[in-house]
Enzyme design. Structure first.
Site, PDB file in Angstrom:
ATOM      1  N   LYS A  84       0.900  -1.088   0.169  1.00 41.24           N
ATOM      2  CA  LYS A  84       0.085  -0.081  -0.048  1.00 41.24           C
ATOM      3  C   LYS A  84       1.003   1.242  -0.007  1.00 41.24           C
ATOM      4  O   LYS A  84       1.910   1.434   0.892  1.00 41.24           O
ATOM      5  CB  LYS A  84      -0.791   0.091   1.147  1.00 41.24           C
ATOM      6  CG  LYS A  84      -2.473   0.916   1.298  1.00 41.24           C
ATOM      7  CD  LYS A  84      -3.049   0.524   2.320  1.00 41.24           C
ATOM      8  CE  LYS A  84      -4.420   1.057   2.469  1.00 41.24           C
ATOM      9  NZ  LYS A  84      -5.086   0.967   3.431  1.00 41.24           N
TER      10      LYS A  84
HETATM   11  O1  G3P Z   1      -7.978   1.689   4.733  1.00 47.78           O
HETATM   12  C1  G3P Z   1      -7.945   3.035   5.297  1.00 47.78           C
HETATM   13  C2  G3P Z   1      -9.416   3.554   5.090  1.00 47.78           C
HETATM   14  O2  G3P Z   1     -10.521   2.617   5.008  1.00 47.78           O
HETATM   15  C3  G3P Z   1      -9.543   4.599   6.332  1.00 47.78           C
HETATM   16  O3  G3P Z   1     -11.052   4.631   6.754  1.00 47.78           O
HETATM   17  O4  G3P Z   1     -12.072   5.133   8.642  1.00 47.78           O
HETATM   18  O5  G3P Z   1     -10.016   5.871   8.825  1.00 47.78           O
HETATM   19  O6  G3P Z   1     -11.560   7.105   7.286  1.00 47.78           O
HETATM   20  P1  G3P Z   1     -11.144   5.754   7.972  1.00 47.78           P
END
Ligand code: G3P
Length: 219
Positions: A84
C-alpha cells in the site's frame, strides 16, 4: 464484488473469514497502532487467515524508501501481501517501479478522480478512494466513486477501484450500484450487511414450528 475487511484485529478477521466470503484485508499505520502488535507479525498472521490480498502500507515518504520497504515486505511476508502506497508524486514513481518488479500495489489516500487515474496509469493493482473522509468535510464521497467509475468506462482501465473509509452499509450498497470492484469495511459494517430483523424473526418462527413437528413425532 470483492469484500475486504479494514482492520488489523485478527480475532475479527477470523470471525468474518469463517463466513467463507472474505476476499482480502486492508491495514494502515493507524490500524496497526490500534492492534498494539508488531507490524510484520500481525500482517503475517492476517495473511495466514485470509488467502486474498492483504495490504501492508509503506511509511517512507520518498520514492527510494518506498521501493526499498515494498521490496523488503514482499521478501519477508507471505506472497498474498500487497504493498500500500500513498497517492503522492513519490508514491506514483514507487508504484511504477514496484509494478515493473511484478509487485501488486494498492494506492491509498485518493480524494479525486484525477489522482485515481494517475495511480492507475502508474500501474496500481488497486486504487483506494476514501469515501467517509470526504463525507466528513461536508461533501459527498459517493460522487468521487461515480466520477472514478465513469473515467474507468471512458478509458477501459484494468486497475480495481477499492472503495475505502466506509462509514455505513449504505456506502456499500451505493458502491454495488456503481460497480466499484472492491469495498473495504470495518467488521461492524460486515455484520450490519448480513443482518436483517425479518431473517431473525422468520428463523425464530420456523424453529418454533419445527419444535412442534418434533414434539408430535413427525420429524
Ligand atoms: O483503509 C483505510 C481507510 O479505510 C480509512 O478509513 O475510517 O480511517 O477514514 P477511516
Amino acid at each position: 464484488m470483492e469484500f475486504f475487511l479494514d482492520t488489523a484485529d485478527v480475532d475479527e478477521i477470523r470471525e468474518i473469514a469463517s463466513w467463507g466470503i472474505l476476499d482480502g484485508v486492508t491495514t494502515n499505520p493507524s490500524l496497526i497502532k490500534k492492534s498494539g502488535r508488531d507490524f510484520k507479525t500481525v500482517v503475517a498472521e492476517i495473511a495466514s487467515i485470509c488467502d486474498g490480498p492483504i495490504s501492508a502500507e509503506v511509511t517512507a515518504l520518498d520514492t527510494e524508501g518506498m521501493v526499498e520497504q515494498g521490496r523488503l515486505l514482499k521478501e519477508e511476508l507471505p506472497p498474498n501481501v500487497i504493498i500500500k502506497i500513498p497517492c503522492t508524486p513519490e508514491g506514483l514513481a514507487a508504484t511504477k517501479i514496484l509494478t515493473a518488479d511484478g509487485i501488486k500495489t494498492n494506492v491509498t489516500l485518493i480524494f479525486s478522480a484525477s489522482q485515481a487515474l494517475m495511480a492507475a496509469k502508474a500501474g496500481a493493482t488497486y486504487v483506494s478512494p476514501f469515501i467517509g473522509r470526504i463525507d466528513d468535510t461536508g461533501a459527498d464521497g459517493m460522487t468521487l466513486i461515480a466520477e472514478i467509475m465513469s473515467a474507468w468506462d471512458n478509458y477501459n482501465v484494468d486497475t480495481k477501484v477499492l472503495a475505502a473509509s466506509i462509514r455505513h452499509p449504505t456506502h456499500v450498497l451505493a458502491c454495488m450500484q456503481m460497480g466499484a470492484h472492491t469495498v473495504t469495511m470495518p467488521t461492524k459494517i460486515f455484520r450490519q450487511l448480513m443482518t436483517h430483523p425479518l431473517t431473525d424473526k422468520g428463523l425464530a418462527g420456523f424453529m418454533k414450528d419445527w419444535a412442534e413437528v418434533e414434539a408430535a413425532g413427525n420429524a
